[in-house]
Design a protein around this motif. Structure first.
Motif, short mmCIF file in Angstrom:
data_model
loop_
_atom_site.label_atom_id
_atom_site.label_comp_id
_atom_site.label_asym_id
_atom_site.label_seq_id
_atom_site.Cartn_x
_atom_site.Cartn_y
_atom_site.Cartn_z
N ASN A 111 0.83 -1.21 0.00
CA ASN A 111 0.00 0.00 0.00
C ASN A 111 0.86 1.26 0.00
N GLY A 112 2.07 1.18 0.54
CA GLY A 112 2.96 2.34 0.52
C GLY A 112 3.21 2.83 -0.90
N ALA A 113 3.36 1.91 -1.83
CA ALA A 113 3.54 2.27 -3.24
C ALA A 113 2.22 2.70 -3.86
N SER A 114 1.19 1.90 -3.64
CA SER A 114 -0.11 2.19 -4.25
C SER A 114 -0.66 3.53 -3.80
N ASP A 115 -0.61 3.78 -2.50
CA ASP A 115 -1.13 5.05 -1.97
C ASP A 115 -0.36 6.24 -2.54
N PHE A 116 0.96 6.11 -2.63
CA PHE A 116 1.76 7.19 -3.19
C PHE A 116 1.40 7.44 -4.65
N LEU A 117 1.26 6.39 -5.45
CA LEU A 117 0.96 6.58 -6.87
C LEU A 117 -0.39 7.24 -7.09
N VAL A 118 -1.37 6.89 -6.27
CA VAL A 118 -2.68 7.53 -6.38
C VAL A 118 -2.59 8.98 -5.92
N GLU A 119 -1.84 9.23 -4.86
CA GLU A 119 -1.67 10.60 -4.37
C GLU A 119 -0.97 11.47 -5.43
N ALA A 120 0.01 10.90 -6.10
CA ALA A 120 0.78 11.65 -7.08
C ALA A 120 0.09 11.78 -8.43
N LEU A 121 -0.65 10.74 -8.83
CA LEU A 121 -1.19 10.68 -10.19
C LEU A 121 -2.71 10.73 -10.26
N GLY A 122 -3.39 10.73 -9.12
CA GLY A 122 -4.85 10.70 -9.13
C GLY A 122 -5.35 9.38 -9.70
N ASP A 123 -6.44 9.43 -10.44
CA ASP A 123 -7.01 8.21 -11.01
C ASP A 123 -6.05 7.47 -11.92
#
Length: 152
Positions: A111-123
């Motif tokens: 989730n550390g990677a997934s959460d960051f990617l959504v935070e940085a890139l949105g959808d």
């Protein structure tokens, strides 16, 4: 909003893409799909090592996974000739967690990677994913993640 601007707001400066450590390439592009080789957890101090379930906390593992996501984006940027704005979306991540046999929170670590990617890139950062345990990872790192991306 541009990816570059969003990363800057998050205080993230993409490092130079790490060179491969063996006989493989860091990424392969097939059409508009980019396959990025596994990126191991590291930060400015070096490799982030440890074993989940044996002294390393889930939160530390999630931070290690975030570092892998940052390295993945650095590889995408390199593949796009320095233009991260060519990234359309994250398609899939496969995360490997250096953990003990009884550790079962691999998804919380990745989730550390997934959460960051959504935070940085949105959808565009929402992706399919696997999170699996590994009894050991290269150089004793805590996490390794590979990714598939769509680019322009």
């Amino acid at each position: 909003m541009s990816i570059t601007k969003r990363l800057k707001e998050l205080g993230v400066n993409l490092p130079d893409a790490p060179a491969p450590a063996a006989n493989y390439v860091p990424f392969v592009q097939v059409g508009n799909i980019l396959y990025v080789s596994g990126q191991i957890s590291n930060d400015p101090n070096g490799f982030i090592t440890g074993k989940l379930g044996a002294g390393m906390a889930v939160e530390a593992g999630a931070d290690a996974a975030k570092s892998c996501a940052i390295s993945l984006l650095a590889q995408v940027k390199a593949a796009c000739d320095g233009d991260i704005e060519r990234l359309i979306r994250v398609i899939k991540l496969t995360g490997f967690v250096n953990s003990t046999p009884d550790f079962t929170d691999q998804p919380k670590v990745i989730n550390g990677a997934s959460d960051f990617l959504v935070e940085a890139l949105g959808d565009a950062g929402r992706h399919a994913r696997s999170a699996v345990s590994a009894p050991s990872l290269p150089l004793g790192v805590a996490v390794e993640i590979e990714g598939i991306f769509e680019i322009k």
